[in-house]
Design a protein around this motif. Sequence first.
Motif, PDB file in Angstrom:
ATOM      1  N   LEU A   1       0.117   3.194   1.742  1.00 15.90           N
ATOM      2  CA  LEU A   1       0.634   2.245   0.767  1.00 15.90           C
ATOM      3  C   LEU A   1       1.979   2.709   0.233  1.00 15.90           C
ATOM      4  O   LEU A   1       2.369   3.874   0.351  1.00 15.90           O
ATOM      5  N   SER A   2       2.658   1.799  -0.393  1.00 15.66           N
ATOM      6  CA  SER A   2       3.936   2.127  -1.028  1.00 15.66           C
ATOM      7  C   SER A   2       3.694   2.949  -2.290  1.00 15.66           C
ATOM      8  O   SER A   2       2.588   2.964  -2.837  1.00 15.66           O
ATOM      9  N   PRO A   3       4.701   3.652  -2.784  1.00 15.82           N
ATOM     10  CA  PRO A   3       4.508   4.459  -4.009  1.00 15.82           C
ATOM     11  C   PRO A   3       4.018   3.631  -5.194  1.00 15.82           C
ATOM     12  O   PRO A   3       3.183   4.108  -5.974  1.00 15.82           O
ATOM     13  N   GLU A   4       4.530   2.411  -5.347  1.00 16.26           N
ATOM     14  CA  GLU A   4       4.074   1.569  -6.446  1.00 16.26           C
ATOM     15  C   GLU A   4       2.598   1.216  -6.287  1.00 16.26           C
ATOM     16  O   GLU A   4       1.815   1.236  -7.257  1.00 16.26           O
ATOM     17  N   GLN A   5       2.197   0.871  -5.065  1.00 11.41           N
ATOM     18  CA  GLN A   5       0.797   0.539  -4.826  1.00 11.41           C
ATOM     19  C   GLN A   5      -0.108   1.752  -4.996  1.00 11.41           C
ATOM     20  O   GLN A   5      -1.243   1.627  -5.468  1.00 11.41           O
TER      21      GLN A   5
END
Length: 263
Positions: free
Chosen positions: A95-99
Amino acid sequence: EMPIDELTTVQLSGKCYLHGWISHQFEGQCDHRYQLIAEARRFSSFLLVTGSITASQIFEPNDAIIVQNNDEVILPLILGTFPLSDEFDDLISSLSPEQQRFARSARDAQTESCLFCVGFVEIRPQIEELLGLPANSLTKEIKLTERLISLFVDYQIPPDMLAYDGPEDSSPKVKISLVKENVVHALDIAKDSLAAGVDVFRDDDSDTVISADLTDNISREQLPRRPSMIRQSSLDNYSRRPSQYSLFPDMICDQGSEYLLFC
């Protein structure tokens, strides 16, 4: 400590038991169903409280129920599993860092109060403390104890109307006799309410009016009941005989209580 509302906090004393349990499940195996079963003996009663541990000394109650006179309560436990920390990191690695930050915050919220707690509070010692009676004075007063529970639960009678208010140095027999007189007066009030509010105390399953001899032979089945004030969100799928919800803070004191912790 067990907070009941914004202004009331109950100090729980007694024995505390911590239980650990590992649930093994193999591929292709059906999910097991688990239940919490509580049963009371004849002429005995206790308050069963379920909730979670939100801090080191805080028991947050969610629901409560009175179990008495051969009642059997069966509560289905809805359990959930959480992956280990390493497994969780592997799952969100793509996942992305935000996710990932959102997934970690959601996991922290789920695991914050996952310690299940069950509390047992004996009712008879709390009634004695509440009404100003000596300890164990209601042990042989079975009929009086059942009448008191019925007045507290079914009619929400204030404890001040039933409590002993005489000299402190009186004998236990004198205190018990005065409480009995107060109970008879309270039953007379309940009888007058029944006569004045026929529609309120009408049986839901028929058009007949429930009646009872309120001074001599009273039971929970004979007395009409007021609608319960306790939340019923988590106990809708339970089974018991007979059914009754209740949680009355005035009867919970700081003695005679036990609670279990499950993790």
